[in-house]
Design a protein around this motif. Structure first.
Motif, PDB file in Angstrom:
ATOM      1  N   LEU A   1       0.351 -17.828  -2.071  1.00  0.00           N
ATOM      2  CA  LEU A   1      -0.709 -17.457  -2.989  1.00  0.00           C
ATOM      3  C   LEU A   1      -2.111 -16.528  -2.331  1.00  0.00           C
ATOM      4  CD1 LEU A   1      -1.556 -20.691  -4.954  1.00  0.00           C
ATOM      5  CD2 LEU A   1      -0.501 -18.603  -5.602  1.00  0.00           C
ATOM      6  N   ALA A   2      -2.041 -16.653  -0.997  1.00  0.00           N
ATOM      7  CA  ALA A   2      -3.172 -16.006  -0.167  1.00  0.00           C
ATOM      8  C   ALA A   2      -2.505 -14.688  -0.002  1.00  0.00           C
ATOM      9  CB  ALA A   2      -3.187 -16.582   1.045  1.00  0.00           C
ATOM     10  N   ASN A   3      -1.301 -14.495   0.127  1.00  0.00           N
ATOM     11  CA  ASN A   3      -0.765 -12.982   0.362  1.00  0.00           C
ATOM     12  C   ASN A   3      -0.826 -12.504  -1.091  1.00  0.00           C
ATOM     13  OD1 ASN A   3       0.797 -11.181   2.068  1.00  0.00           O
ATOM     14  ND2 ASN A   3       2.565 -11.952   0.997  1.00  0.00           N
ATOM     15  N   ALA A   4      -0.459 -12.957  -1.936  1.00  0.00           N
ATOM     16  CA  ALA A   4      -0.553 -12.487  -3.163  1.00  0.00           C
ATOM     17  C   ALA A   4      -1.871 -11.934  -3.838  1.00  0.00           C
ATOM     18  CB  ALA A   4       0.270 -13.151  -4.303  1.00  0.00           C
ATOM     19  N   ARG A   5      -2.961 -12.929  -3.482  1.00  0.00           N
ATOM     20  CA  ARG A   5      -4.329 -12.475  -3.846  1.00  0.00           C
ATOM     21  C   ARG A   5      -4.703 -11.443  -3.080  1.00  0.00           C
ATOM     22  NH1 ARG A   5      -5.599 -19.067  -4.117  1.00  0.00           N
ATOM     23  NH2 ARG A   5      -4.978 -19.102  -6.385  1.00  0.00           N
ATOM     24  N   LEU A   6      -4.392 -11.286  -1.813  1.00  0.00           N
ATOM     25  CA  LEU A   6      -4.924 -10.101  -1.050  1.00  0.00           C
ATOM     26  C   LEU A   6      -4.238  -8.933  -1.495  1.00  0.00           C
ATOM     27  CD1 LEU A   6      -5.167 -11.805   2.640  1.00  0.00           C
ATOM     28  CD2 LEU A   6      -6.983 -10.946   1.008  1.00  0.00           C
TER      29      LEU A   6
ATOM     30  N   ARG B   1       0.764  -1.355   0.165  1.00  0.00           N
ATOM     31  CA  ARG B   1      -0.026  -0.045  -0.083  1.00  0.00           C
ATOM     32  C   ARG B   1       0.800   1.368  -0.128  1.00  0.00           C
ATOM     33  NH1 ARG B   1      -3.546  -3.367   3.276  1.00  0.00           N
ATOM     34  NH2 ARG B   1      -2.312  -2.828   5.363  1.00  0.00           N
ATOM     35  N   GLU B   2       2.043   1.010   0.769  1.00  0.00           N
ATOM     36  CA  GLU B   2       2.640   2.215   0.846  1.00  0.00           C
ATOM     37  C   GLU B   2       3.588   2.446  -0.563  1.00  0.00           C
ATOM     38  OE1 GLU B   2       4.068   2.294   5.434  1.00  0.00           O
ATOM     39  OE2 GLU B   2       5.266   1.030   4.062  1.00  0.00           O
ATOM     40  N   VAL B   3       4.025   1.580  -1.143  1.00  0.00           N
ATOM     41  CA  VAL B   3       4.418   1.561  -2.642  1.00  0.00           C
ATOM     42  C   VAL B   3       3.274   2.357  -3.619  1.00  0.00           C
ATOM     43  CG1 VAL B   3       5.205   0.086  -4.571  1.00  0.00           C
ATOM     44  CG2 VAL B   3       6.139  -0.233  -2.270  1.00  0.00           C
ATOM     45  N   MET B   4       2.266   1.833  -3.545  1.00  0.00           N
ATOM     46  CA  MET B   4       1.145   2.507  -4.444  1.00  0.00           C
ATOM     47  C   MET B   4       1.166   3.969  -4.083  1.00  0.00           C
ATOM     48  SD  MET B   4      -1.716  -0.607  -5.075  1.00  0.00           S
ATOM     49  CE  MET B   4      -2.015  -1.078  -3.259  1.00  0.00           C
TER      50      MET B   4
ATOM     51  N   TYR C   1      -4.564  -3.620  -4.759  1.00  0.00           N
ATOM     52  CA  TYR C   1      -4.495  -2.828  -5.854  1.00  0.00           C
ATOM     53  C   TYR C   1      -5.918  -2.442  -6.551  1.00  0.00           C
ATOM     54  CZ  TYR C   1      -4.207  -2.836 -10.938  1.00  0.00           C
ATOM     55  OH  TYR C   1      -4.416  -2.464 -12.570  1.00  0.00           O
ATOM     56  N   GLU C   2      -6.978  -3.334  -6.542  1.00  0.00           N
ATOM     57  CA  GLU C   2      -8.042  -2.874  -7.012  1.00  0.00           C
ATOM     58  C   GLU C   2      -8.635  -1.950  -6.107  1.00  0.00           C
ATOM     59  OE1 GLU C   2     -10.326  -6.387  -9.394  1.00  0.00           O
ATOM     60  OE2 GLU C   2     -10.513  -6.734  -7.116  1.00  0.00           O
ATOM     61  N   LYS C   3      -8.789  -1.924  -4.721  1.00  0.00           N
ATOM     62  CA  LYS C   3      -8.904  -0.604  -4.067  1.00  0.00           C
ATOM     63  C   LYS C   3      -8.441   0.604  -4.401  1.00  0.00           C
ATOM     64  CE  LYS C   3      -9.923  -3.697   0.096  1.00  0.00           C
ATOM     65  NZ  LYS C   3      -9.361  -3.758   1.632  1.00  0.00           N
ATOM     66  N   VAL C   4      -7.017   0.534  -4.711  1.00  0.00           N
ATOM     67  CA  VAL C   4      -6.378   1.888  -5.093  1.00  0.00           C
ATOM     68  C   VAL C   4      -6.723   2.348  -6.336  1.00  0.00           C
ATOM     69  CG1 VAL C   4      -4.294   2.758  -5.474  1.00  0.00           C
ATOM     70  CG2 VAL C   4      -4.493   1.324  -3.325  1.00  0.00           C
ATOM     71  N   VAL C   5      -6.956   1.383  -7.340  1.00  0.00           N
ATOM     72  CA  VAL C   5      -7.179   1.938  -8.639  1.00  0.00           C
ATOM     73  C   VAL C   5      -8.695   2.349  -8.716  1.00  0.00           C
ATOM     74  CG1 VAL C   5      -5.537   0.737  -9.861  1.00  0.00           C
ATOM     75  CG2 VAL C   5      -7.668  -0.514  -9.501  1.00  0.00           C
ATOM     76  N   ALA C   6      -9.595   2.016  -7.784  1.00  0.00           N
ATOM     77  CA  ALA C   6     -10.892   2.434  -7.843  1.00  0.00           C
ATOM     78  C   ALA C   6     -11.126   3.859  -7.049  1.00  0.00           C
ATOM     79  CB  ALA C   6     -12.077   1.362  -7.175  1.00  0.00           C
ATOM     80  N   GLY C   7     -10.261   4.275  -6.448  1.00  0.00           N
ATOM     81  CA  GLY C   7     -10.112   5.445  -5.375  1.00  0.00           C
ATOM     82  C   GLY C   7     -10.124   6.833  -6.063  1.00  0.00           C
ATOM     83  N   ASP C   8     -10.624   7.726  -5.681  1.00  0.00           N
ATOM     84  CA  ASP C   8     -10.709   9.121  -6.131  1.00  0.00           C
ATOM     85  C   ASP C   8      -9.287   9.532  -6.755  1.00  0.00           C
ATOM     86  OD1 ASP C   8     -13.161   9.175  -5.738  1.00  0.00           O
ATOM     87  OD2 ASP C   8     -13.261  10.319  -4.135  1.00  0.00           O
TER      88      ASP C   8
END
Length: 372
Positions: free
Chosen positions: A232-237, A173-176, A242-249
């Protein structure tokens, strides 16, 4: 042979090769992988260069020339590695042009000894971009605490970045955030955001290696049931984040200004445990607008028997969270796991770079002209 790779590509996963050597370039092998195996990018790291240059194929003449000029080992090594990246970038340039800069990229990493030095990392990133001098280069910056502001400043200067060594969801999240901050700086300077690209390299197999070691130490049935599920769990989360960020304002405003999404890149996708299916971290991480950078053995295994059945990420968020929750209940600290992996990742790349410096210096001394 390539049906599975084509299906993977059609699902929106860019296939990159996690390897480079001069012989791979000059023999035409890299071009063949582009033409026949759907490869559209290349990543390198200090360990890859250590293996390639220590192997010796194709480097003798350049080393001899550098030795005769008395070039210092650090500079010699940078001249050798940037030459390989430049030549590989030229091979991949048609892909870069055809995809509008999205793919056709070659990554080169800043000196790993600078991983905890922000200002030096920024300077090194600028230097590498100047040395390679190809628009389809990614400069790799590690996602250490010191690396985050370096990512922002480098992106802000219009240099495309591959952020590497990401293990934790919080750090991702910090990287994004660092990428978006960099784009905002670039926009304020009047730079064309459409020319700036980035990927975020989220490491996969090493998570299972570390967690499975801790599960084995517990020795319970509950622990055994969770073996090889954490990565796999970690990568999927991470993809969910990523989806949350790209949907953000904030991101949507940057998109309107012409910005490109920072694609999640699945790194370290060769299995470390020989008991696991060799395509586990490919078949299990199919999602749109991602990259999977594979060692050649994993690439060939996927071509031969990969099971690409569509998206294997977005329906698995709840199950992935259950895995991490179950690990926590067993006393396995997620925060400790990811910190250990980050520290080890930096140290492994530093060690490979030190070994490469040592072997290169020995070659320069061996090839130095004997003055009368």
């Amino acid at each position: 042979m390539t049906d599975a790779l084509k299906r993977l590509s059609d699902e929106g996963v860019a296939i990159w090769l996690d390897d480079l050597s001069r012989k791979r370039i000059t023999s035409g092998n890299l071009g063949e992988l582009l033409d026949e195996q759907h490869v559209v990018g290349v990543t390198t790291n200090p360990a890859i260069f250590q293996k390639a240059i220590s192997g010796g194929d194709g480097y003798e003449q350049q080393l001899a020339d550098l030795a005769s000029r008395g070039v210092a080992v650090d500079e010699a090594l940078r001249m050798i590695t940037t030459a390989d990246v430049r030549d590989a970038a030229d091979v991949l340039r048609p892909v870069f042009d055809a995809t509008g800069g999205k793919d056709g990229r070659v990554s080169i990493e800043v000196d790993p000894r600078l991983a905890h030095r922000t200002t030096a990392t920024i300077a090194e990133a600028r230097q590498l971009a100047w040395l390679v001098d190809r628009p389809n280069t990614f400069i790799k910056i590690p996602a250490t605490r010191a690396g985050l502001p370096a990512i922002t400043e480098t992106i802000g200067k219009g240099i495309s970045v591959n952020v590497t060594l990401i293990f934790s969801l919080e750090r991702y999240r910090e990287v994004m955030d660092a990428y978006m901050a960099g784009l905002e700086k670039a926009k304020a300077l009047g730079l064309d955001l459409a020319e700036i690209h980035s990927v975020a390299s989220f490491f996969v197999s090493r998570v299972d290696t570390e967690v499975d070691k801790r599960l084995a130490a517990l020795g319970t049935d509950e622990a055994a049931a969770l073996k090889s599920t954490a990565a796999l769990a970690n990568a999927r989360l991470a993809y969910q984040e990523y989806e949350k960020v790209v949907a953000g304002d904030r991101w949507q405003a940057l998109t309107r200004a012409g910005a490109n999404a920072q694609r999640p890149l699945w790194a370290s996708t060769g299995v470390k445990d020989p008991q696991l299916p060799d395509t586990l971290y490919v078949d299990g991480l199919v999602a749109p607008n991602t990259v999977n950078t594979m060692p050649e053995a994993t690439l060939q295994a996927t071509a031969d028997h990969g099971e690409i059945t569509g998206d294997t990420v977005r329906d698995g968020y709840a199950a992935a969270q259950e895995v991490l929750d179950s690990l926590a209940k067993l006393g396995i600290s997620y925060d400790d796991v990811v910190q250990v992996l980050e520290d080890e990742g930096v140290e492994k790349f530093e060690s490979a770079w030190r070994d490469l410096l040592k072997s290169t210096e020995a070659e320069l001394q061996r090839l130095a002209p004997k003055e009368a």
